[in-house]
Write an enzyme that holds these catalytic residues in place. Structure first.
Site, PDB file in Angstrom:
ATOM      1  N   GLU A 185       0.831  -1.193   0.155  1.00  0.00           N
ATOM      2  CA  GLU A 185       0.045  -0.040  -0.086  1.00  0.00           C
ATOM      3  C   GLU A 185       1.025   1.114  -0.006  1.00  0.00           C
ATOM      4  OE1 GLU A 185      -3.591   0.213  -0.055  1.00  0.00           O
ATOM      5  OE2 GLU A 185      -3.038  -1.801  -0.876  1.00  0.00           O
ATOM      6  N   SER A 224     -46.324 -35.483  39.559  1.00  0.00           N
ATOM      7  CA  SER A 224     -45.568 -36.163  40.594  1.00  0.00           C
ATOM      8  C   SER A 224     -44.465 -35.688  40.969  1.00  0.00           C
ATOM      9  CB  SER A 224     -45.565 -37.585  40.504  1.00  0.00           C
ATOM     10  OG  SER A 224     -46.941 -38.192  40.629  1.00  0.00           O
TER      11      SER A 224
END
Length: 792
Positions: free
Chosen positions: A89, A457
């Site tokens: 770059e 239960s």
């Protein structure tokens, strides 16, 4: 003279033009400069960072982000990665002061050569100019005005920030494709590595993406991606960052990217619950920007065990309803390639994502031959042939590979019954595993946290706990004969009955819960008082506010699996208050802990400067007598040895637990626990009007899922006995009579409180209706009763 006159005139004209041009340029620069944003804001760079959720093994579960970015300081970015970006770059980055004039000149000449063509003008932006555009201008339009603005800002940026600071901004902000911002996120996205693990070829590929990531996609534009990567490698060689040997090796390496696997499907329900929890605690924007690090409680291995156990268990329950037929039909009078192509076009039913599509291509001598979408052929198992007797040639079915042989397949269908499983750490409430249904893709409804169902239960445990807390001993003798409940004027009489209509006489307190005897449970509720039972149920979090209705003693109330499992976890830890949690701690992006679920601490006065280990300061609230809770645990161990949980006897673990079934077998349950974990299982249709079958109960639907989980998970767990608290004495008694033992076969060790006599209390009395109890207790007669079988 005339020549001198004209020469003087020309000089004045040039000076005037230069002055006007200079003044104009100065004015333009001044005007543009005055419009520019404040570059000093870059000193306080605080990027949007993804928030991530990690599990106990360090794996990432999920993340939340507007921009997927993981900030990393410049001193932790390796030089080879920095060099790759500088070469690609801005080779003169460390030399210029913001603008590379020689590069501008070269690109200007090149653009003149390309004038009139359709080629995109070449840029000469430095890394500093890119920083100006990324942070301050935020405009990708190609124009000379923008370039001038970038240049001005670049000079200003270079005057206030060092080169490393500029690189830190750039390498953390730049977009590098596939939703990743910054080099750390890109390294993870493409190669599943941290930046310090990247090879030269990988650094070069990431650097090549800066000029347009979509143009160099590793799969869609693979050739262009490799050419660009190799160009970047060559630039690094020319710039002296790497040697010829390193460059050649990097060019020869294949461009391999890691296919990103989405969060484990087995944890999708947990992932969604943790998202909702974080959304309540933090704003949407905060969660997507603040870079939170969340440590989830989920144990990956236990989650996998729970996931597989629930899916397998629901498939077995569903098989009892028969095979529902093929997905569709196709013609098999074509080549295998043609059949496979057609199979792959057929949509999988939701929830069937784990299965293969297959076509039945022949049936010979009761052998069903299939061809799968994976180009495999074989036959379905004998048991499946008997199950699916209506199967025909041309049927498109779902299969999975069988363990019985390489060419054998199991016939599958997405089950209609649903369910959930939760695994919780008993001392902390940490959720170690959660599966809220057969498949998240089939239904996102979480039956572990959202489904309110009758618990049958399983609630009896709290009735018996209330009895133990209010004077009952484990060997007390209870009247188990038939009983009637007068519901009041014009409401009739309720006659609770036992499972299979059993008519009993006397029974011990222990055997009553082991056999889940409804009539005895009602009489215990009569003695204790439904109001006291309600308060205990509320303390344990089964309900926020329990109606004082006698039918609730048999489990008529509705709650969630999460609440019920948490309540049982508190039984396992001796009656200490805990809250379920999915998060251990949360850190901000600087690593500071901003939330911790476990509030316990170490005693400062012990351990760190002495030979003794530090002592944990337990500040959990004791919500009920530890002795009563242990007695109940002992009773529930009996349920697992001699009651409805006896099929789990072969497990080499001390386990306490209780099954449960609601009216007409619509909902079935099992909740069991060891000293370390509590496991809750629910099975039932989403359509609450449907029954699982007249013979379905918690013992044959939910309990097998628990057993399967324990078989798979036992290698990750350590068996140990339940701790006997102070104030408890163990005495040998007869399991059936509750009195002195008559032989070793019927002898058990019973847990008594120190003040209790081991002689059995005979609490039987003349039969009477519950309406008498309501009058004695001054409790308002119920106007609404939900009868419930409360069976196994």
């Amino acid at each position: 003279m005339r020549i001198l006159h004209w020469l003087a005139y020309a000089v004045c004209l040039v000076v005037a033009i230069a002055g006007i041009g200079g003044a104009t340029l100065f004015s333009v620069l001044y005007l543009l400069s005055s419009e520019l944003p404040n570059h000093n804001s870059l000193k306080k760079y605080s990027p949007d960072v993804a928030s991530r959720v990690f599990l106990q093994d360090g794996s990432k579960l999920c993340e939340y982000a507007n921009e997927k970015r993981y900030f990393i300081p410049i001193d932790r970015i390796p030089k080879r990665l920095i060099s790759a970006f500088v070469s690609a770059e801005d080779k003169h980055f460390f030399e210029h002061t913001g603008v590379d004039f020689w590069r501008i000149l070269r690109s200007g000449i090149k653009n003149l050569e390309n004038f009139g063509t359709k080629k995109r003008p070449q840029g000469a932006s430095t890394i500093t100019q890119q920083v100006a555009r990324l942070f301050l201008i935020k405009n990708n339009e190609i124009s000379y005005v923008r370039k001038i603005k970038e240049a001005i800002l670049s000079f200003r940026i270079e005057s206030v920030l060092s080169k490393p600071q500029i690189l830190e901004l750039y390498l953390n902000q730049i977009y590098l494709g596939m939703g990743s911002y910054g080099v750390a996120a890109a390294a993870k996205m493409y190669f599943d590595k941290t930046v310090d693990e990247l090879a030269i070829s990988e650094c070069s590929y990431l650097a090549s993406l800066a000029k347009g990531a979509n143009n160099y996609h590793p799969l869609r534009h693979r050739k262009a991606a490799i050419v660009r990567r190799n160009w970047c490698i060559q630039r690094q060689l020319e710039d002296g960052f790497i040697t010829s040997k390193e460059a050649n090796r990097a060019r020869e390496e294949e461009l391999r990217v890691v296919q990103q696997i989405p969060p484990e499907e087995a944890a999708e329900y947990f992932s969604e619950e943790i998202r909702k929890y974080l959304m309540e605690k933090f704003s949407f924007e905060g969660l997507n920007k603040e870079g939170l690090i969340v440590r989830g409680t989920l144990d990956v291995k236990l989650q996998e065990c729970a996931y597989e156990a629930l899916r397998s268990g629901l498939e077995k329950v569903d098989r009892g309803f028969g095979w529902r037929g093929a997905i569709c039909r196709i013609s098999v009078d074509k080549s295998p390639a043609g059949i496979i192509e057609e199979l792959r076009k057929i949509d999988l039913p939701r929830g069937g994502e784990k299965f293969l599509r297959a076509a039945v291509i022949s049936i010979k001598n009761k052998s069903v031959i299939i061809l799968t979408e994976n180009e495999e052929s074989g036959e379905i198992s004998k048991a499946d042939r008997q199950w699916a007797q209506k199967i025909r040639i041309g049927d498109v079915i779902l299969v999975s590979r069988s363990n019985n042989g390489n060419e054998s397949f199991s016939l599958k269908q997405v089950p209609l019954p649903q369910g959930a499983i939760i695994v919780m750490e008993t001392n902390t409430g940490r959720i170690l595993a959660m599966q809220g249904g057969y498949s998240f893709k089939q239904s996102e409804f979480n039956r572990a946290t959202q489904a309110m169902r009758q618990i049958g239960s399983t609630f009896k445990s709290f009735v018996y706990l209330a009895g133990l807390e209010n004077g009952f001993s484990p060997n007390a003798i209870i009247d188990a004969g038939p009983i009637e409940v007068d519901l009041g004027e014009k409401l009739g009489v309720w006659k609770p009955r036992n499972y299979h209509g059993q008519i009993l006489d006397k029974i011990t307190f222990r055997r009553a819960i082991e056999k889940s005897v409804n009539t005895a449970t009602i009489r215990i509720a009569q003695e204790v008082g439904i109001d006291k039972i309600a308060r205990i149920a509320e303390k344990f979090g089964v309900f926020d506010r329990m109606p004082e209705l006698i039918s609730y003693a048999l489990g008529a109330g509705e709650t969630t699996l999460l609440r019920l499992t948490t309540a049982y976890a508190m039984l396992a830890n001796g009656g200490k208050l805990i809250s379920p949690t999915m998060v251990d701690y949360i850190q901000d992006k600087h690593g500071d802990i901003i939330f911790r679920a476990d509030k316990r601490s170490f005693d400062d006065g012990i351990g760190f400067d002495e030979e003794l280990p530090p002592r944990l300061n337990d500040n959990r609230q004791q919500i009920l007598s530890e002795q009563s809770v242990y007695q109940l645990t002992s009773l529930l161990e009996g349920v697992m040895r001699r009651g409805s949980g006896a099929s789990a006897n072969f497990l080499n673990f001390p386990i306490a637990g209780k099954t449960g079934t609601s009216n007409e077998s619509r909902d079935t349950w099992f909740v069991g626990y060891t000293p370390d974990i509590a496991v809750g299982v629910f099975v039932g249709f989403d359509d609450h009007s449907k029954s699982l079958g007249k013979n379905a109960n918690g013992a044959n639907t939910a309990l097998p899922i628990f057993i399967d989980f324990m078989v798979k998970a036992q290698k990750y767990l350590s068996p140990k006995p339940f701790r006997v608290p102070r104030g408890i004495k163990l005495r040998k008694i007869d399991a059936e009579t509750g009195g002195p033992t008559s032989g070793e076969n019927s002898a058990i060790l019973e847990a008594f409180k120190e003040e209790e006599d081991s002689e059995p209390q005979d609490l039987t009395r003349e039969k009477r209706s519950i309406s008498n109890l309501l009058e004695e207790e001054n409790v308002e007669s119920p106007t609404r009763i939900k009868p419930v079988l409360g069976i196994y």
